[in-house]
Design a protein around this motif. Structure first.
Motif, PDB file in Angstrom:
ATOM      1  N   THR A  58     -54.098  36.645 -18.557  1.00 35.10           N
ATOM      2  CA  THR A  58     -53.351  36.281 -19.751  1.00 35.10           C
ATOM      3  C   THR A  58     -52.480  35.070 -19.437  1.00 35.10           C
ATOM      4  N   ALA A  59     -51.850  34.506 -20.473  1.00 36.16           N
ATOM      5  CA  ALA A  59     -51.025  33.324 -20.256  1.00 36.16           C
ATOM      6  C   ALA A  59     -49.833  33.327 -21.204  1.00 36.16           C
ATOM      7  N   GLY A 115     -47.873  27.766 -11.071  1.00 38.38           N
ATOM      8  CA  GLY A 115     -48.316  26.690 -10.199  1.00 38.38           C
ATOM      9  C   GLY A 115     -49.222  25.746 -10.958  1.00 38.38           C
ATOM     10  N   SER A 116     -49.782  24.758 -10.245  1.00 38.50           N
ATOM     11  CA  SER A 116     -50.643  23.774 -10.901  1.00 38.50           C
ATOM     12  C   SER A 116     -51.957  23.542 -10.164  1.00 38.50           C
ATOM     13  N   GLY A 138     -53.383  45.503  -6.222  1.00 37.20           N
ATOM     14  CA  GLY A 138     -53.223  46.472  -7.299  1.00 37.20           C
ATOM     15  C   GLY A 138     -52.750  45.929  -8.629  1.00 37.20           C
ATOM     16  N   ALA A 139     -52.635  44.623  -8.769  1.00 37.18           N
ATOM     17  CA  ALA A 139     -52.197  44.061 -10.054  1.00 37.18           C
ATOM     18  C   ALA A 139     -53.216  44.404 -11.136  1.00 37.18           C
ATOM     19  N   PRO A 140     -52.794  45.021 -12.230  1.00 32.73           N
ATOM     20  CA  PRO A 140     -53.734  45.392 -13.297  1.00 32.73           C
ATOM     21  C   PRO A 140     -54.040  44.243 -14.245  1.00 32.73           C
ATOM     22  N   VAL A 141     -53.168  43.228 -14.262  1.00 35.10           N
ATOM     23  CA  VAL A 141     -53.332  42.049 -15.114  1.00 35.10           C
ATOM     24  C   VAL A 141     -52.707  40.867 -14.379  1.00 35.10           C
ATOM     25  N   ILE A 142     -53.344  39.705 -14.469  1.00 35.98           N
ATOM     26  CA  ILE A 142     -52.769  38.471 -13.938  1.00 35.98           C
ATOM     27  C   ILE A 142     -52.289  37.630 -15.121  1.00 35.98           C
ATOM     28  N   ASP A 143     -51.018  37.266 -15.089  1.00 36.82           N
ATOM     29  CA  ASP A 143     -50.442  36.426 -16.130  1.00 36.82           C
ATOM     30  C   ASP A 143     -50.087  35.069 -15.521  1.00 36.82           C
ATOM     31  N   LEU A 144     -50.324  34.006 -16.272  1.00 38.87           N
ATOM     32  CA  LEU A 144     -50.045  32.661 -15.784  1.00 38.87           C
ATOM     33  C   LEU A 144     -48.943  32.026 -16.620  1.00 38.87           C
TER      34      LEU A 144
END
Length: 323
Positions: free
Chosen positions: A137-138, A71-72, A88-94
């Motif tokens: 992370t990205a 998204g933006s 429960g997400a252990p990591v968020i990636d963009l």
């Protein structure tokens, strides 16, 4: 060194993640992107694309799964990232790498690489909204139509709070056309002080060895190469510790393909299930000569029972040849 399974919309869903991580060698995987526009999504939307959230955010094989958002809108992305963490997400990636025209037209994916200031704001907002214990992370490309701004984008992401970058070594305009410019991954790694993963055009063990030599990074994300050769991660994982493993033969792969078909058939309407099988089988023709013949026999079939018969016949032929 770590090996990741790439997020690929319409291809690497929960079923594909299950099968590929079961083969082995994958350290972590990522969901297909969850599109965030202007509202907080319901939990059902997350569970639709990331059902592993209900099972400890791991595939059946136990491989950790990250949740990817696209998204933006910084604030909206932050709110949805916070919800994903609560689930429960252990990591968020963009996602700043998707090259799809429909995504880019609505200010998502690789088009945002034109706006490094916005990348920075997005990372700052998401990092503030996510618990400190959960990494953000990205994934990025080298740019939209030129790699000239790649280093600025990478710095913007890391300065905003990204703890890791995956770099698909092509611009949006270059799409998936070879070659991948791994030398730019080396330049990105020199510009930032977080781990950088190389991504793009790793189809074989030899490709990985060349990618590592050119990019100078140890970590790799495998996409189409792993779908085409399901044991590629297993081969790389063995090679990184000095071992050699026998490549997966057609006879070992065929039961996985048949399981994929049966589970796809259970999930999808009869008009859609054949296309799902043909998608994977067509990609397997790159690594398996035997897949070429099976694909030719199946490619025009739309009757699910007939496809089942053809898969069973192929398994029987393989057993006969092995015996």
């Amino acid at each position: 060194m770590q090996i990741a399974l790439a997020p690929m919309e319409g291809l690497v869903d929960e079923l594909m993640r299950d099968l590929l991580t079961r083969v082995g060698g994958v350290d972590w995987c990522v969901t297909e992107f969850i599109r965030v526009c202007d509202r907080l999504l319901p939990e059902s939307q997350f569970l639709k694309l990331a059902p592993e959230l209900a099972r400890g955010s791991r595939t059946a094989a136990g491989t950790p799964m990250r949740v990817q958002l696209l998204g933006s809108d910084p604030a909206c992305l932050a709110d949805n990232a916070a919800l994903a963490c609560e689930m429960g997400a252990p990591v968020i990636d963009l996602n700043f790498g998707c090259p799809a025209k429909t995504v880019n037209k609505s200010r998502g994916g690789a088009v945002l690489l034109k706006e490094p200031e916005l990348l920075h704001r997005i990372l700052c907002e998401v990092r503030r909204a996510v618990p400190a214990s959960i990494p953000v992370t990205a994934k990025m490309r080298l740019g939209f139509d030129s790699p000239d701004g790649a280093l600025d984008c990478a710095r913007a992401l890391v300065d905003g709070g990204a703890g890791q970058l995956v770099v698909h070594a092509r611009t949006k305009v270059q799409g998936y056309r070879p070659p991948a410019h791994w030398e730019w991954v080396a330049r990105v790694q020199e510009a930032v002080r977080v781990p950088v993963y190389a991504n793009g055009e790793v189809w074989t063990l030899e490709d990985w060895q060349r990618c590592r030599a050119v990019s100078g990074v140890e970590d790799v994300m495998l996409g189409r190469g792993l779908v085409a050769r399901p044991d590629l991660a297993r081969q790389i994982a063995a090679a990184r510790v000095g071992r050699v493993v026998e490549p997966m033969g057609w006879g070992e792969l065929l039961p996985l393909l048949h399981e994929f078909w049966q589970r796809s058939r259970n999930r999808l309407a009869p008009r859609y299930a054949p296309g799902r099988l043909k998608q994977w089988l067509g990609m397997l023709t790159r690594g398996y000569p035997e897949a070429v013949g099976l694909f030719e026999r199946i490619r025009r079939e739309e009757d699910c029972d007939r496809i089942e018969d053809l898969l069973r016949a192929e398994e029987k032929d393989v057993l006969l040849r092995a015996g």
